[in-house]
Design an enzyme around this catalytic site. Structure first.
Site, PDB file in Angstrom:
ATOM      1  N   THR A 178       0.834  -1.214   0.000  1.00 54.78           N
ATOM      2  CA  THR A 178       0.000   0.000   0.000  1.00 54.78           C
ATOM      3  C   THR A 178       0.863   1.256   0.000  1.00 54.78           C
ATOM      4  OG1 THR A 178      -1.649  -1.235   1.247  1.00 54.78           O
ATOM      5  CG2 THR A 178      -1.870   1.158   1.251  1.00 54.78           C
ATOM      6  N   VAL A 179       1.801   1.342   0.918  1.00 52.52           N
ATOM      7  CA  VAL A 179       2.587   2.579   1.064  1.00 52.52           C
ATOM      8  C   VAL A 179       3.686   2.658   0.000  1.00 52.52           C
ATOM      9  CG1 VAL A 179       3.890   4.029   2.657  1.00 52.52           C
ATOM     10  CG2 VAL A 179       2.117   2.502   3.545  1.00 52.52           C
ATOM     11  N   LYS A 204       5.769   1.707  12.422  1.00 52.74           N
ATOM     12  CA  LYS A 204       5.551   2.056  13.838  1.00 52.74           C
ATOM     13  C   LYS A 204       6.016   0.963  14.784  1.00 52.74           C
ATOM     14  CE  LYS A 204       1.655   1.230  11.685  1.00 52.74           C
ATOM     15  NZ  LYS A 204       0.523   1.735  10.964  1.00 52.74           N
ATOM     16  N   GLY A 256      -0.436   8.458   9.759  1.00 60.96           N
ATOM     17  CA  GLY A 256      -0.320   8.444   8.297  1.00 60.96           C
ATOM     18  C   GLY A 256       0.067   9.805   7.746  1.00 60.96           C
ATOM     19  N   GLY A 261     -11.838  -4.493   2.843  1.00 59.83           N
ATOM     20  CA  GLY A 261     -10.407  -4.159   2.853  1.00 59.83           C
ATOM     21  C   GLY A 261     -10.033  -3.057   3.829  1.00 59.83           C
ATOM     22  N   LYS A 291       1.909   3.467  18.224  1.00 60.79           N
ATOM     23  CA  LYS A 291       1.940   4.875  17.820  1.00 60.79           C
ATOM     24  C   LYS A 291       2.075   5.796  19.021  1.00 60.79           C
ATOM     25  CE  LYS A 291      -0.872   3.915  13.748  1.00 60.79           C
ATOM     26  NZ  LYS A 291      -2.258   3.758  13.317  1.00 60.79           N
TER      27      LYS A 291
HETATM   28  N1  LIG Z   1      -1.149   0.993   4.925  1.00 64.80           N
HETATM   29  C1  LIG Z   1      -1.174   2.158   5.539  1.00 64.80           C
HETATM   30  O1  LIG Z   1      -2.085   2.958   5.332  1.00 64.80           O
HETATM   31  C2  LIG Z   1      -0.063   2.525   6.487  1.00 64.80           C
HETATM   32  C3  LIG Z   1      -0.161   3.738   7.186  1.00 64.80           C
HETATM   33  C4  LIG Z   1       0.889   4.121   8.031  1.00 64.80           C
HETATM   34  C5  LIG Z   1       1.972   3.280   8.184  1.00 64.80           C
HETATM   35  N2  LIG Z   1       2.014   2.084   7.514  1.00 64.80           N
HETATM   36  C6  LIG Z   1       3.188   1.239   7.711  1.00 64.80           C
HETATM   37  O2  LIG Z   1       3.860   1.136   6.460  1.00 64.80           O
HETATM   38  C7  LIG Z   1       4.502  -0.138   6.361  1.00 64.80           C
HETATM   39  C8  LIG Z   1       4.024  -0.844   5.098  1.00 64.80           C
HETATM   40  O3  LIG Z   1       2.632  -1.007   5.207  1.00 64.80           O
HETATM   41  P1  LIG Z   1       1.740  -1.439   3.943  1.00 64.80           P
HETATM   42  O4  LIG Z   1       0.337  -1.221   4.350  1.00 64.80           O
HETATM   43  O5  LIG Z   1       2.249  -0.808   2.717  1.00 64.80           O
HETATM   44  O6  LIG Z   1       2.030  -2.997   3.933  1.00 64.80           O
HETATM   45  P2  LIG Z   1       1.688  -4.050   2.766  1.00 64.80           P
HETATM   46  O7  LIG Z   1       0.680  -3.484   1.830  1.00 64.80           O
HETATM   47  O8  LIG Z   1       1.386  -5.329   3.449  1.00 64.80           O
HETATM   48  O9  LIG Z   1       3.069  -4.169   1.985  1.00 64.80           O
HETATM   49  C9  LIG Z   1       4.196  -4.759   2.555  1.00 64.80           C
HETATM   50  C10 LIG Z   1       5.262  -4.872   1.498  1.00 64.80           C
HETATM   51  O10 LIG Z   1       6.416  -5.464   2.092  1.00 64.80           O
HETATM   52  C11 LIG Z   1       6.852  -6.542   1.259  1.00 64.80           C
HETATM   53  N3  LIG Z   1       7.504  -7.575   2.070  1.00 64.80           N
HETATM   54  C12 LIG Z   1       6.934  -8.411   2.963  1.00 64.80           C
HETATM   55  N4  LIG Z   1       7.867  -9.240   3.465  1.00 64.80           N
HETATM   56  C13 LIG Z   1       9.029  -8.896   2.875  1.00 64.80           C
HETATM   57  C14 LIG Z   1      10.350  -9.375   2.951  1.00 64.80           C
HETATM   58  N5  LIG Z   1      10.637 -10.417   3.744  1.00 64.80           N
HETATM   59  N6  LIG Z   1      11.319  -8.779   2.211  1.00 64.80           N
HETATM   60  C15 LIG Z   1      11.014  -7.734   1.385  1.00 64.80           C
HETATM   61  N7  LIG Z   1       9.764  -7.249   1.256  1.00 64.80           N
HETATM   62  C16 LIG Z   1       8.800  -7.829   1.997  1.00 64.80           C
HETATM   63  C17 LIG Z   1       5.624  -7.072   0.574  1.00 64.80           C
HETATM   64  O11 LIG Z   1       6.017  -7.749  -0.590  1.00 64.80           O
HETATM   65  P3  LIG Z   1       4.960  -8.349  -1.656  1.00 64.80           P
HETATM   66  O12 LIG Z   1       4.246  -7.152  -2.228  1.00 64.80           O
HETATM   67  O13 LIG Z   1       5.796  -9.019  -2.693  1.00 64.80           O
HETATM   68  O14 LIG Z   1       4.087  -9.255  -0.888  1.00 64.80           O
HETATM   69  C18 LIG Z   1       4.870  -5.766   0.312  1.00 64.80           C
HETATM   70  O15 LIG Z   1       5.309  -5.179  -0.886  1.00 64.80           O
HETATM   71  C19 LIG Z   1       4.169  -0.867   7.662  1.00 64.80           C
HETATM   72  O16 LIG Z   1       5.187  -0.654   8.593  1.00 64.80           O
HETATM   73  C20 LIG Z   1       2.900  -0.173   8.117  1.00 64.80           C
HETATM   74  O17 LIG Z   1       2.717  -0.241   9.519  1.00 64.80           O
HETATM   75  C21 LIG Z   1       1.023   1.695   6.679  1.00 64.80           C
END
Ligand SMILES: NC(=O)c1ccc[n+]([C@@H]2O[C@H](COP(=O)([O-])OP(=O)(O)OC[C@H]3O[C@@H](n4cnc5c(N)ncnc54)[C@H](OP(=O)(O)O)[C@@H]3O)[C@@H](O)[C@H]2O)c1
Length: 429
Positions: A15-16, A106, A135, A188, A206
């Site tokens: 997502t990010v 976080k 965020g 979702g 957080k």
């Molecule tokens: N989503 C939000 O709105 C939001 C808001 C604030 C903070 N965050 C933080 O931002 C971070 C990412 O969140 P997200 O929502 O973007 O997560 P996500 O959608 O689950 O994406 C995680 C990414 O990490 C990759 N990944 C997982 N295991 C890995 C590994 N062993 N080696 C390399 N890459 C790996 C995944 O690969 P694949 O794509 O190939 O599976 C995916 O691309 C987290 O720390 C989350 O707490 C998220």
């Protein structure tokens, strides 16, 4: 200002990460310091996974650590997630190699922030994490930069959009926690495993970070008191509203002479209060400074676009030469975290009992409360269909939590009481 090209290595393309790639493709002119930010390498779990953004122009790394260490990476951007594992290994590798790190993680900062800050400061490079809290809404920079001239006494707010969405939707639709959570998962809005969110752990990560920034102590997630929303019943939402309150998952950190209290609890907030009126997936935060007074911010706490914008703001800080301590004070001078013992907490409370419909019950409950030293503020008895008994609900004047626990233990044993009384705190905000 230097007209430098900053080569970004981005680990995590979910997502990010995808949001950041999208942002940089839409904003090729993004040059906050006159220099340029370009992505050179990316890493994720699966190279072949279809993605909303084209990654064919970037070098692919199976291993995020190798991406962090690549000579083509000037700034390492960690968007994988998780307190340990590849995220931690790669961030440590980047910092040890003297590379600035930007992360949205976080869990990593709340659980290992102090040691990572020491690595960053030893290497003389920034470790930035604006996106980790609220965020796209800038809470981290506000505390780290704008509030350093004040002494922050407390922070309190709504830091988990999923929980706020569920509580708002339960109230609006009259459906149970389980029903609303199921829908949120299908749409979702909630993870397949919702424990981090509904268990209060995400909000605790957080607020642990905010406490470190506000009070200059090490982030100490392990000391946080955490209660989530999975036990919240529709009945409590309705009864709270009849009493003039709305239930919100409140994350707070308070500093007193005794130490720091970091807590996440479902709490009653008076109707009309800005936190009660924060609906859906929004986040909101009050910061109380001894000199500045109260500041209130509200905005999106998640989502691809808002979170990527916060990551981009940190990249801009790297490009403009950010050199502040990671938290409020240099890593070696962070105050030891002294947790306030839960038994020392005093506050108003909501108690909900389910009792048999028989004479003398209310007198017995009132007597027990009086014997324990709990003073009643308001009292409400309402016939509720299908509740399996008569719910009675009361609010107390400020009472020590240890006294309340004692009272609850005694009330639970009264013959006419059908289940353990439900305790919710009334927020002091
Ligand atoms: N989503 C939000 O709105 C939001 C808001 C604030 C903070 N965050 C933080 O931002 C971070 C990412 O969140 P997200 O929502 O973007 O997560 P996500 O959608 O689950 O994406 C995680 C990414 O990490 C990759 N990944 C997982 N295991 C890995 C590994 N062993 N080696 C390399 N890459 C790996 C995944 O690969 P694949 O794509 O190939 O599976 C995916 O691309 C987290 O720390 C989350 O707490 C998220």
């Amino acid at each position: 200002m230097t007209q430098k090209t900053w080569r970004l290595g981005v680990a995590g393309l979910g997502t990010v990460g995808s949001g950041l790639l999208q942002f940089l493709s839409e904003r090729p002119d993004f040059a906050p310091a006159g220099g340029k930010a370009v992505i050179t390498g990316v890493s994720a779990r699966s190279k072949s996974r279809p993605r909303p953004v084209d990654i064919s122009g970037y070098a692919w790394f199976d291993d995020a650590v190798q991406l962090a260490l690549s000579p083509e990476t000037d700034v390492f951007v960690e968007l994988v997630g998780g307190s340990d594992g590849p995220a931690k290994a790669a961030v440590e590798a980047a910092l040890k190699a003297g590379k600035p790190v930007v992360t949205a993680n976080k869990a990593l900062i709340a659980e290992h922030g102090a040691e990572l800050a020491a690595l960053a400061e030893a290497a003389g490079v920034p470790l930035l994490f604006e996106a980790a809290v609220m965020g796209g809404t800038p809470a981290v920079k506000m505390l780290r930069e704008a509030m350093v001239g004040d002494d922050v006494a407390s922070v309190a707010g709504i830091l988990n959009g999923t929980c706020n969405y569920i509580l708002s939707e339960m109230e609006a639709s009259g459906r149970s926690f389980a029903d609303v959570l199921g829908d949120a998962q299908r749409m979702g809005y909630a993870e397949a495993d919702p424990t981090m969110d509904v268990g209060g752990f995400d909000a605790a990560h957080k607020v642990s970070i905010l406490a470190a920034l506000a009070f200059g102590c090490a982030p100490t997630f392990a000391a946080a008191e955490i209660e989530g929303i999975s036990q919240i019943e529709l009945l409590d939402i309705k009864l709270a509203k009849d009493l003039g309150y709305r239930i919100r998952l409140i994350a707070s950190a308070d500093r007193s002479e005794e130490g720091v209290a970091v807590r996440v609890h479902p709490s009653l907030v008076p109707l009309g209060h800005p936190l009660a009126e924060t609906r859906g997936a929004l986040n909101a935060l009050f910061i109380e400074g001894r000199r500045i007074g109260r500041i209130f911010i509200q905005g999106p706490g998640a989502g691809s676009g808002p979170t990527a914008a916060a990551v981009a703001a940190d990249i801009a800080d790297v490009m403009t030469g950010a050199s502040r301590p990671v938290f409020q004070a240099p890593a070696g001078k962070l105050r030891p975290f002294v947790a306030v013992a839960p038994t020392r907490r005093v506050g108003k409370a909501y108690l909900r009992l389910l009792v048999r419909d028989q004479a003398g019950v209310i007198a017995a409950v009132s007597e027990t409360l009086a014997e324990c030293g709990v003073s009643i503020d308001s009292f409400l008895q309402k016939p509720v269909e299908d509740a399996g008994g008569v719910p009675i609900v009361l609010t107390t004047h400020a009472t020590a939590e240890s006294v309340l626990t004692d009272a609850i233990n005694r009330i639970e044993k009264l013959p006419a009481v059908l289940e353990r009384p439900r305790l919710l705190r009334i927020a002091r905000i």
